[in-house]
Write a protein that holds these residues in place. Structure first.
Motif, PDB file in Angstrom:
ATOM      1  N   ASP A 122     -18.425 -65.257  -1.153  1.00  0.00           N
ATOM      2  CA  ASP A 122     -18.663 -63.805  -0.782  1.00  0.00           C
ATOM      3  C   ASP A 122     -17.504 -62.978   0.028  1.00  0.00           C
ATOM      4  OD1 ASP A 122     -19.138 -65.116   1.435  1.00  0.00           O
ATOM      5  OD2 ASP A 122     -20.961 -64.006   2.264  1.00  0.00           O
ATOM      6  N   SER A 123     -16.585 -63.908   0.387  1.00  0.00           N
ATOM      7  CA  SER A 123     -15.402 -63.194   0.942  1.00  0.00           C
ATOM      8  C   SER A 123     -14.054 -63.280   0.210  1.00  0.00           C
ATOM      9  CB  SER A 123     -15.279 -63.944   2.258  1.00  0.00           C
ATOM     10  OG  SER A 123     -14.707 -65.284   2.188  1.00  0.00           O
ATOM     11  N   LEU A 124     -14.272 -63.636  -1.113  1.00  0.00           N
ATOM     12  CA  LEU A 124     -13.070 -63.710  -1.828  1.00  0.00           C
ATOM     13  C   LEU A 124     -12.292 -62.257  -2.096  1.00  0.00           C
ATOM     14  CD1 LEU A 124     -13.735 -66.546  -4.504  1.00  0.00           C
ATOM     15  CD2 LEU A 124     -12.214 -66.629  -2.480  1.00  0.00           C
ATOM     16  N   GLY A 125     -11.072 -61.934  -1.835  1.00  0.00           N
ATOM     17  CA  GLY A 125     -10.760 -60.741  -2.045  1.00  0.00           C
ATOM     18  C   GLY A 125     -10.902 -59.773  -1.062  1.00  0.00           C
ATOM     19  N   SER A 126     -11.613 -60.289   0.040  1.00  0.00           N
ATOM     20  CA  SER A 126     -11.710 -59.124   1.181  1.00  0.00           C
ATOM     21  C   SER A 126     -10.510 -59.683   2.391  1.00  0.00           C
ATOM     22  CB  SER A 126     -12.949 -59.318   1.968  1.00  0.00           C
ATOM     23  OG  SER A 126     -13.009 -60.586   2.570  1.00  0.00           O
ATOM     24  N   VAL A 127     -10.034 -58.683   3.037  1.00  0.00           N
ATOM     25  CA  VAL A 127      -8.963 -58.864   3.873  1.00  0.00           C
ATOM     26  C   VAL A 127      -9.409 -58.207   5.327  1.00  0.00           C
ATOM     27  CG1 VAL A 127      -7.273 -58.962   2.249  1.00  0.00           C
ATOM     28  CG2 VAL A 127      -7.674 -56.876   3.210  1.00  0.00           C
ATOM     29  N   SER A 128      -8.633 -58.917   6.314  1.00  0.00           N
ATOM     30  CA  SER A 128      -8.902 -58.293   7.734  1.00  0.00           C
ATOM     31  C   SER A 128      -8.209 -56.783   7.967  1.00  0.00           C
ATOM     32  CB  SER A 128      -8.565 -59.158   8.781  1.00  0.00           C
ATOM     33  OG  SER A 128      -6.937 -59.407   8.510  1.00  0.00           O
ATOM     34  N   THR A 129      -8.715 -56.091   8.660  1.00  0.00           N
ATOM     35  CA  THR A 129      -8.023 -54.751   9.421  1.00  0.00           C
ATOM     36  C   THR A 129      -6.987 -55.297  10.133  1.00  0.00           C
ATOM     37  OG1 THR A 129     -10.107 -53.592   8.840  1.00  0.00           O
ATOM     38  CG2 THR A 129      -8.292 -52.799  10.345  1.00  0.00           C
ATOM     39  N   ILE A 130      -5.677 -54.727   9.904  1.00  0.00           N
ATOM     40  CA  ILE A 130      -4.518 -55.220  10.874  1.00  0.00           C
ATOM     41  C   ILE A 130      -4.018 -54.108  11.743  1.00  0.00           C
ATOM     42  CG2 ILE A 130      -2.297 -55.943  10.987  1.00  0.00           C
ATOM     43  CD1 ILE A 130      -2.749 -57.324   8.304  1.00  0.00           C
ATOM     44  N   LEU A 141      -1.947 -51.173  10.153  1.00  0.00           N
ATOM     45  CA  LEU A 141      -1.186 -51.598   9.084  1.00  0.00           C
ATOM     46  C   LEU A 141      -2.020 -51.660   7.990  1.00  0.00           C
ATOM     47  CD1 LEU A 141       1.270 -54.012  11.224  1.00  0.00           C
ATOM     48  CD2 LEU A 141       1.467 -51.712  10.725  1.00  0.00           C
ATOM     49  N   ARG A 142      -3.143 -52.126   7.734  1.00  0.00           N
ATOM     50  CA  ARG A 142      -3.984 -52.344   6.777  1.00  0.00           C
ATOM     51  C   ARG A 142      -5.443 -52.182   7.026  1.00  0.00           C
ATOM     52  NH1 ARG A 142      -3.721 -58.146   4.637  1.00  0.00           N
ATOM     53  NH2 ARG A 142      -5.094 -58.419   6.143  1.00  0.00           N
ATOM     54  N   GLN A 143      -6.118 -51.154   6.337  1.00  0.00           N
ATOM     55  CA  GLN A 143      -7.660 -51.161   6.152  1.00  0.00           C
ATOM     56  C   GLN A 143      -8.235 -52.193   5.692  1.00  0.00           C
ATOM     57  OE1 GLN A 143      -9.903 -48.738   8.054  1.00  0.00           O
ATOM     58  NE2 GLN A 143     -11.161 -50.447   7.508  1.00  0.00           N
ATOM     59  N   GLY A 144      -9.017 -53.236   6.150  1.00  0.00           N
ATOM     60  CA  GLY A 144      -9.647 -54.013   5.610  1.00  0.00           C
ATOM     61  C   GLY A 144     -11.184 -53.946   5.630  1.00  0.00           C
ATOM     62  N   LYS A 145     -11.725 -55.201   5.856  1.00  0.00           N
ATOM     63  CA  LYS A 145     -13.083 -55.366   5.953  1.00  0.00           C
ATOM     64  C   LYS A 145     -13.577 -54.818   7.526  1.00  0.00           C
ATOM     65  CE  LYS A 145     -16.653 -58.998   5.607  1.00  0.00           C
ATOM     66  NZ  LYS A 145     -16.814 -60.415   5.504  1.00  0.00           N
TER      67      LYS A 145
END
Length: 153
Positions: A122-130, A141-145
Motif C-alpha cells: 500500500d505504500s509503493l510509489g508514495s514518498v515523504s514530504t521533504i 523541496l518535495r510535496q509527498g504523503k
C-alpha cells in the motif's frame, strides 16, 4: 542523492543536529513520527558517511542531513533495538514507474544490493514530504504523503 538518518525519537535527532529553533522543534514534535523528511544542519557528532560499492569506499562529512522518524510499526520496532540511527535513502520509484508495480519488482531490483528493504504494497510509489530547515525559513523541496497543513506551513 541525499542520505537520511532514520531516528527512533526526537532525542536521537537532537544528538546529530544543531540546536533547533523552538519553531522548528515544535514542527518536528507535531509531525513525527510521520511521512516527513526534514533537512537539518548537523553537529560534529554525526559520523562520516562511508559507502562501499564494488570494492570502492567513499567517505564524506555532511553539513546537513535528512532526518526521518518513520511511522511504520515494524521499522520502529527494529529501531528500538539498535542504539544508533539507520542510514537510508528513498528508492527512486519515480524515475522508473514500473519498479513500483509490485513487491516482487522491488525484491528483484533491490534485494542483494542493499542491507535490507522495507516495502509495503500500500505504500509503493508514495514518498515523504521533504522540508529544508538549513536556511532558517522552511523550504518545501518535495510535496509527498505528508500534509503541509499539519505543519502549519
Amino acid at each position: 542523492k541525499g542520505m537520511s538518518l532514520l531516528c527512533k525519537d526526537i532525542q536521537q535527532v537532537q544528538k546529530y543536529t544543531d540546536q533547533l529553533p523552538d519553531s522548528t522543534f515544535k514542527i518536528l514534535k507535531k509531525s513525527l513520527p510521520g511521512p516527513y523528511t526534514f533537512i537539518l544542519p548537523t553537529t560534529n557528532k554525526l559520523p562520516k558517511f562511508v559507502i562501499e560499492h564494488r570494492n570502492q569506499k567513499r567517505t564524506w562529512k555532511r553539513k546537513e542531513v535528512g532526518i526521518r522518524i518513520p511511522d511504520n510499526d515494524i521499522l520502529r520496532e527494529i529501531m528500538n533495538n539498535v542504539d544508533e540511527p539507520l542510514v537510508c535513502t528513498s528508492v527512486p520509484f519515480w524515475s522508473d514507474p514500473k519498479v513500483a508495480c509490485s513487491l516482487e519488482d522491488v525484491e528483484n531490483t533491490w534485494v542483494g544490493k542493499v542491507d535490507f528493504v522495507m516495502a509495503q504494497e500500500d505504500s509503493l510509489g508514495s514518498v515523504s514530504t521533504i522540508i529544508d530547515f538549513t536556511k532558517g525559513e522552511p523550504k518545501i523541496l518535495r510535496q509527498g504523503k505528508g500534509s503541509l497543513d499539519v505543519l502549519g506551513l
